[in-house]
Scaffold this motif. Structure first.
Motif, PDB file in Angstrom:
ATOM      1  N   GLY A 156     -27.446  29.842  36.460  1.00 35.64           N
ATOM      2  CA  GLY A 156     -28.863  29.680  36.776  1.00 35.64           C
ATOM      3  C   GLY A 156     -29.439  30.910  37.443  1.00 35.64           C
ATOM      4  O   GLY A 156     -28.705  31.755  37.985  1.00 35.64           O
ATOM      5  N   PRO A 157     -30.777  31.041  37.448  1.00 36.47           N
ATOM      6  CA  PRO A 157     -31.415  32.240  38.014  1.00 36.47           C
ATOM      7  C   PRO A 157     -31.023  32.528  39.462  1.00 36.47           C
ATOM      8  O   PRO A 157     -30.923  33.683  39.846  1.00 36.47           O
ATOM      9  CB  PRO A 157     -32.911  31.932  37.886  1.00 36.47           C
ATOM     10  N   GLY A 158     -30.805  31.482  40.242  1.00 36.21           N
ATOM     11  CA  GLY A 158     -30.435  31.698  41.636  1.00 36.21           C
ATOM     12  C   GLY A 158     -29.064  32.317  41.811  1.00 36.21           C
ATOM     13  O   GLY A 158     -28.758  32.851  42.879  1.00 36.21           O
ATOM     14  N   ILE A 159     -28.223  32.255  40.770  1.00 35.61           N
ATOM     15  CA  ILE A 159     -26.877  32.838  40.880  1.00 35.61           C
ATOM     16  C   ILE A 159     -26.651  33.939  39.846  1.00 35.61           C
ATOM     17  O   ILE A 159     -25.510  34.318  39.584  1.00 35.61           O
ATOM     18  CB  ILE A 159     -25.776  31.763  40.775  1.00 35.61           C
ATOM     19  N   TYR A 160     -27.733  34.490  39.261  1.00 37.58           N
ATOM     20  CA  TYR A 160     -27.571  35.638  38.361  1.00 37.58           C
ATOM     21  C   TYR A 160     -26.767  36.741  39.034  1.00 37.58           C
ATOM     22  O   TYR A 160     -25.866  37.319  38.446  1.00 37.58           O
ATOM     23  CB  TYR A 160     -28.936  36.215  37.985  1.00 37.58           C
ATOM     24  N   TRP A 161     -27.152  37.065  40.272  1.00 36.81           N
ATOM     25  CA  TRP A 161     -26.573  38.231  40.945  1.00 36.81           C
ATOM     26  C   TRP A 161     -25.511  37.774  41.946  1.00 36.81           C
ATOM     27  O   TRP A 161     -25.435  38.229  43.078  1.00 36.81           O
ATOM     28  CB  TRP A 161     -27.686  39.043  41.612  1.00 36.81           C
ATOM     29  N   ARG A 162     -24.662  36.864  41.488  1.00 33.60           N
ATOM     30  CA  ARG A 162     -23.664  36.239  42.347  1.00 33.60           C
ATOM     31  C   ARG A 162     -22.669  37.231  42.921  1.00 33.60           C
ATOM     32  O   ARG A 162     -22.118  37.014  44.006  1.00 33.60           O
ATOM     33  CB  ARG A 162     -22.949  35.127  41.580  1.00 33.60           C
ATOM     34  N   TYR A 205     -21.164  31.247  46.493  1.00 33.57           N
ATOM     35  CA  TYR A 205     -22.566  31.471  46.141  1.00 33.57           C
ATOM     36  C   TYR A 205     -23.190  30.190  45.565  1.00 33.57           C
ATOM     37  O   TYR A 205     -22.500  29.319  45.031  1.00 33.57           O
ATOM     38  CB  TYR A 205     -22.685  32.604  45.121  1.00 33.57           C
ATOM     39  N   GLY A 206     -24.507  30.101  45.676  1.00 28.51           N
ATOM     40  CA  GLY A 206     -25.229  28.968  45.110  1.00 28.51           C
ATOM     41  C   GLY A 206     -26.685  29.312  44.893  1.00 28.51           C
ATOM     42  O   GLY A 206     -27.182  30.346  45.361  1.00 28.51           O
ATOM     43  N   GLY A 207     -27.384  28.446  44.178  1.00 30.98           N
ATOM     44  CA  GLY A 207     -28.793  28.656  43.909  1.00 30.98           C
ATOM     45  C   GLY A 207     -29.506  27.332  43.705  1.00 30.98           C
ATOM     46  O   GLY A 207     -28.877  26.306  43.405  1.00 30.98           O
ATOM     47  N   LEU A 208     -30.820  27.360  43.865  1.00 31.92           N
ATOM     48  CA  LEU A 208     -31.637  26.150  43.728  1.00 31.92           C
ATOM     49  C   LEU A 208     -32.930  26.491  43.007  1.00 31.92           C
ATOM     50  O   LEU A 208     -33.550  27.513  43.288  1.00 31.92           O
ATOM     51  CB  LEU A 208     -31.933  25.558  45.107  1.00 31.92           C
ATOM     52  N   GLY A 209     -33.334  25.615  42.086  1.00 32.36           N
ATOM     53  CA  GLY A 209     -34.604  25.747  41.409  1.00 32.36           C
ATOM     54  C   GLY A 209     -34.433  25.749  39.898  1.00 32.36           C
ATOM     55  O   GLY A 209     -33.357  26.112  39.392  1.00 32.36           O
TER      56      GLY A 209
END
Length: 336
Positions: A257-263, A270-274
Motif C-alpha cells: 500500500g502507499p503508506g508502505i511504499y518506502w518501507r 513498518y506500517g501504513g494507513l489509508g
C-alpha cells in the motif's frame, strides 16, 4: 539516445532510481512490478522510454493512460499521467527536456487532452517531491502549473508517527459509545470497529459505491483480488451495514500500500494507513476520528513500530494523534 523500454532494463532502472531518489524513496523490484506491469489497465510499456549512453541507462520516463471502459466512475478518459521522469544526477539539463518532450508528444499522438505528473493509478508519487526542485523547474518550463487551493499552492503530504507511545484516545472510545443508531424497533445499536470478513465484503463494496464511487472503490477492489483475506480492511459496522472503512498495511500485507511504499526508509516494523472514510450520513460525529484511532491501535497490536498516512492535505486532523510531516509533494499538470 532514447529507445523503447524492455523488461531486461528493470535492474538498471532500479539502480538509477536509487542513485537519484534512493535516500528518500528507496525502490525495490516488488514495488516496481506492482506499480507497472502489475497495473496493465494503465501502465503503457509501449510508450515507456529509456535514455542510453553506450550500454548504460541514464534516464527513463513512464506513462499511464486510462482504459476504455474507465477503471472507475469519474475517471477522466482524456487525462493521462507521467508516472515519473528519471534522470542520472548531473544530467538534468540535457536529458530532462528530451524525456519530457517525448512524453508530451507521445500523449498528444494518443489523443489525450490533459497530463498530470504523478498521482496516477498505482502511482509512485502523488506529485513532484518538494525536494526535487530541478524536476519542478523542468515541468514549469514546459507549461505545467501547480495545483492550488484557495489561491495557495496545494501541498500533499505523507505523515509519520512512531507508535511506541501511542495510546487509544478516550475521545475515540467516547465517539463509538455515543454512536447509537435507532433500528426499526427504535432500539439503539452501537457501531463497532472490526476487521472485514469475507461476509462483509458485499456490504463494504456497496458502501464504497454509495459514498466513494471513484478511485477508492477501484483501489479496494484491486486489493481484494490479491489479499488472502480482507482482514486488513477495518470497517465501522452497525445494524448489519458498513458505515466506514480504513485500509491497513503492514509487513504481512500482500499488497504494497502507499503508506508502505518506502518501507526500507521506515525500517522494521513498518506500517501504513489509508484511505479512510465514513458514510456521508454520519459525518460530524467524530466517527472518522474514532476509526482512525482504532486503525492505528490495530497496527500497533500487529507489531507496527513506525507508520505512515500517505497523500493527504489534512495534517492538522492527523496531527491530533501525533502524526507529523514526512514527505511532501506538489501536484503539476497541463493541457496538451
Amino acid at each position: 539516445m532514447l529507445r523503447a523500454f524492455e523488461r531486461s532494463d528493470v535492474p538498471a532502472i532500479l539502480e538509477l532510481w536509487n542513485r537519484r531518489w534512493g535516500n528518500l524513496f528507496p525502490l525495490d523490484e516488488a514495488l516496481w512490478v506492482q506499480q507497472t506491469v502489475g497495473d496493465p489497465q494503465h501502465f503503457r510499456p509501449d510508450l515507456a522510454r529509456v535514455a542510453v549512453e553506450g550500454q548504460r541507462i541514464i534516464g527513463a520516463v513512464s506513462l499511464k493512460t486510462p482504459p476504455n471502459p474507465a477503471s472507475w466512475s469519474n475517471q477522466n478518459p482524456q487525462n493521462a499521467w507521467i508516472s515519473f521522469v528519471l534522470v542520472e544526477p548531473g544530467r538534468e539539463a540535457d536529458l530532462g527536456p528530451k524525456l519530457l518532450e517525448y512524453a508530451l508528444e507521445a500523449l498528444r499522438r494518443e489523443g489525450f487532452e490533459w497530463v498530470q505528473y504523478g498521482g496516477d493509478p498505482s502511482h509512485f508519487f502523488p506529485g513532484v517531491p518538494r525536494e526535487d526542485s530541478g524536476l519542478a523547474e523542468l515541468l514549469q518550463g514546459y507549461g505545467f502549473e501547480k495545483r492550488k487551493t484557495e489561491g495557495k499552492d496545494r501541498l500533499e503530504q505523507d505523515l509519520i508517527r512512531d507508535l511506541s507511545d501511542y495510546r487509544l484516545p478516550e475521545e475515540a472510545r467516547a465517539a463509538l459509545q455515543a454512536s447509537g443508531l435507532a433500528d426499526d424497533a427504535q432500539r439503539n445499536t452501537r457501531l463497532e470497529t472490526k476487521s472485514c470478513t469475507r461476509e462483509d465484503v458485499p456490504g463494504l463494496l456497496d458502501f464504497l459505491a454509495e459514498n466513494f464511487p471513484g478511485r477508492w472503490l477501484y483501489d479496494t477492489q484491486e486489493r481484494l483480488k490479491v489479499e488472502p483475506t480482507p482482514a486488513d480492511i477495518l470497517v465501522l459496522k452497525g445494524q448489519g451495514r458498513i458505515w466506514g472503512f480504513c485500509h491497513l498495511y503492514h509487513a504481512g500485507s500482500r499488497r504494497i500500500g502507499p503508506g508502505i511504499y518506502w518501507r526500507k526508509a521506515l525500517g522494521p516494523g513498518y506500517g501504513g494507513l489509508g484511505p479512510i472514510g465514513v458514510s456521508k450520513d454520519l459525518r460530524g460525529r467524530g466517527l472518522g476520528f474514532a476509526l482512525l484511532c482504532y486503525g492505528v491501535q490495530r497496527l500497533k497490536e500487529l507489531g507496527v513500530q513506525r507508520m505512515v498516512i500517505d497523500w493527504t492535505t489534512l495534517a492538522d486532523f492527523y496531527g491530533k494523534i501525533g502524526f507529523k510531516p514526512w514527505r511532501s509533494y506538489y501536484s503539476y499538470s497541463r493541457s496538451l
